[in-house]
Design an enzyme around this catalytic site. Sequence first.
Site, PDB file in Angstrom:
ATOM      1  N   ASN A  23      55.259  -5.410  36.623  1.00 37.97           N
ATOM      2  CA  ASN A  23      55.347  -6.529  37.429  1.00 37.97           C
ATOM      3  C   ASN A  23      56.504  -7.428  36.951  1.00 37.97           C
ATOM      4  OD1 ASN A  23      53.552  -7.029  39.821  1.00 37.97           O
ATOM      5  ND2 ASN A  23      52.160  -6.039  38.075  1.00 37.97           N
ATOM      6  N   ARG A  73      40.822 -17.572  18.501  1.00 40.92           N
ATOM      7  CA  ARG A  73      41.636 -17.685  19.675  1.00 40.92           C
ATOM      8  C   ARG A  73      42.486 -18.942  19.844  1.00 40.92           C
ATOM      9  NH1 ARG A  73      40.895 -14.378  24.089  1.00 40.92           N
ATOM     10  NH2 ARG A  73      38.967 -13.480  23.550  1.00 40.92           N
ATOM     11  N   ILE A 100      42.363 -13.205  27.436  1.00 43.72           N
ATOM     12  CA  ILE A 100      41.664 -14.678  28.106  1.00 43.72           C
ATOM     13  C   ILE A 100      42.122 -15.709  27.270  1.00 43.72           C
ATOM     14  CG2 ILE A 100      39.384 -15.702  28.420  1.00 43.72           C
ATOM     15  CD1 ILE A 100      38.211 -13.026  28.465  1.00 43.72           C
ATOM     16  N   LEU A 101      42.733 -16.633  28.148  1.00 40.29           N
ATOM     17  CA  LEU A 101      43.375 -17.954  27.461  1.00 40.29           C
ATOM     18  C   LEU A 101      42.287 -19.192  27.441  1.00 40.29           C
ATOM     19  CD1 LEU A 101      46.556 -17.109  29.691  1.00 40.29           C
ATOM     20  CD2 LEU A 101      46.399 -17.174  27.172  1.00 40.29           C
ATOM     21  N   HIS A 117      46.358 -10.327  39.916  1.00 40.16           N
ATOM     22  CA  HIS A 117      45.146  -9.764  39.795  1.00 40.16           C
ATOM     23  C   HIS A 117      44.974  -8.477  40.860  1.00 40.16           C
ATOM     24  CE1 HIS A 117      40.928  -9.031  38.491  1.00 40.16           C
ATOM     25  NE2 HIS A 117      40.738  -8.855  39.710  1.00 40.16           N
ATOM     26  N   LEU A 152      38.112 -17.417  34.793  1.00 36.35           N
ATOM     27  CA  LEU A 152      38.565 -16.109  34.747  1.00 36.35           C
ATOM     28  C   LEU A 152      38.632 -15.502  36.233  1.00 36.35           C
ATOM     29  CD1 LEU A 152      39.985 -13.838  32.799  1.00 36.35           C
ATOM     30  CD2 LEU A 152      37.476 -12.750  32.900  1.00 36.35           C
ATOM     31  N   GLU A 182      51.781  -5.378  44.552  1.00 32.15           N
ATOM     32  CA  GLU A 182      51.797  -6.448  43.653  1.00 32.15           C
ATOM     33  C   GLU A 182      53.352  -6.568  43.388  1.00 32.15           C
ATOM     34  OE1 GLU A 182      49.753  -5.808  39.925  1.00 32.15           O
ATOM     35  OE2 GLU A 182      48.165  -4.467  40.947  1.00 32.15           O
TER      36      GLU A 182
HETATM   37  C1  GRF Z   1      48.550  -5.059  37.240  1.00 34.45           C
HETATM   38  O1  GRF Z   1      47.530  -4.155  38.023  1.00 34.45           O
HETATM   39  C2  GRF Z   1      48.265  -6.601  37.414  1.00 34.45           C
HETATM   40  O2  GRF Z   1      47.604  -6.852  38.481  1.00 34.45           O
HETATM   41  C3  GRF Z   1      47.210  -6.690  36.081  1.00 34.45           C
HETATM   42  O3  GRF Z   1      47.494  -6.074  35.255  1.00 34.45           O
HETATM   43  C4  GRF Z   1      48.392  -4.833  35.625  1.00 34.45           C
HETATM   44  C5  GRF Z   1      49.607  -4.988  35.015  1.00 34.45           C
HETATM   45  O4  GRF Z   1      50.405  -3.878  35.107  1.00 34.45           O
HETATM   46  N1  GRF Z   1      46.875  -8.070  35.734  1.00 34.45           N
HETATM   47  P1  GRF Z   1      52.007  -4.093  34.846  1.00 34.45           P
HETATM   48  O5  GRF Z   1      51.863  -4.216  33.164  1.00 34.45           O
HETATM   49  O6  GRF Z   1      52.713  -5.181  35.448  1.00 34.45           O
HETATM   50  O7  GRF Z   1      52.800  -2.628  35.162  1.00 34.45           O
END
Ligand code: GRF
Length: 220
Positions: A23, A73, A100-101, A117, A152, A182
């Site tokens: 991503n 944390r 988790i933040l 997500h 979350l 994504e």
């Molecule tokens: C993705 O599926 C995203 O939706 C989730 O974690 C994964 C990360 O993939 N939060 P990448 O590291 O972006 O390839």
Amino acid sequence: MGRDTDSAERLRVVALISGRGSNLQALIDACRGDYPASVIAVVSNRADAAGLERARKAGIRSAVLDNRNYPRRAQFDNALAELIDSYRPGLVVLTGFMRILTETFVNHYDGRLMNIHPSLLPAFPGLDTHRQALNSGATEHGATVHFVKPSLDAGPIIIQGRVQVEPGDDESSLANRVLQEEHRIYPQAVRWFAEKRLTLNGNHVCLDDKPVNEVTPRDG
Ligand code: GRF
């Protein structure tokens, strides 16, 4: 020059990663074109995250902040926020950041912290979303970009990308199709934010003053 834009007046984006960074790559690729945002720094909580190499290849500065060096944390999140703020970002994006933040951290970036997500939230929060979708018999699945709130995988939805669950799909084939969505929707959400077309009304997002659920997914 504004505080949250770079010299070309592009929105300064900091990306947080833990792993593969596909991503992140989609955002880096989007930034190569005529795009109102720029990934100016990448922060990983893992030194072995493959996404760090993507940043290096793109000439983007990166930093590793290993959470294992922080017993609590809150200490890690404070150090993380301090590092992020040193880059003066206008937007922080979680691109596969597997932590988790704390509420303090999330509130500090309220309205300028996004996550992606891999499900059509509110369906299938948490982990193993593709398995959850297959086990539930869902015919439709996808991914969601949302602003981050302390709870979350909740938070105002900006855009969702949908795919059909095909007969014969397994976790891997479904994950691949969702991942393509994504890579489409995250750059789109960041573009809208950079263009100041998103507004947060309580727990709802408007795009050009209309609730986002009235927007067709492929509306530019
Ligand atoms: C993705 O599926 C995203 O939706 C989730 O974690 C994964 C990360 O993939 N939060 P990448 O590291 O972006 O390839």
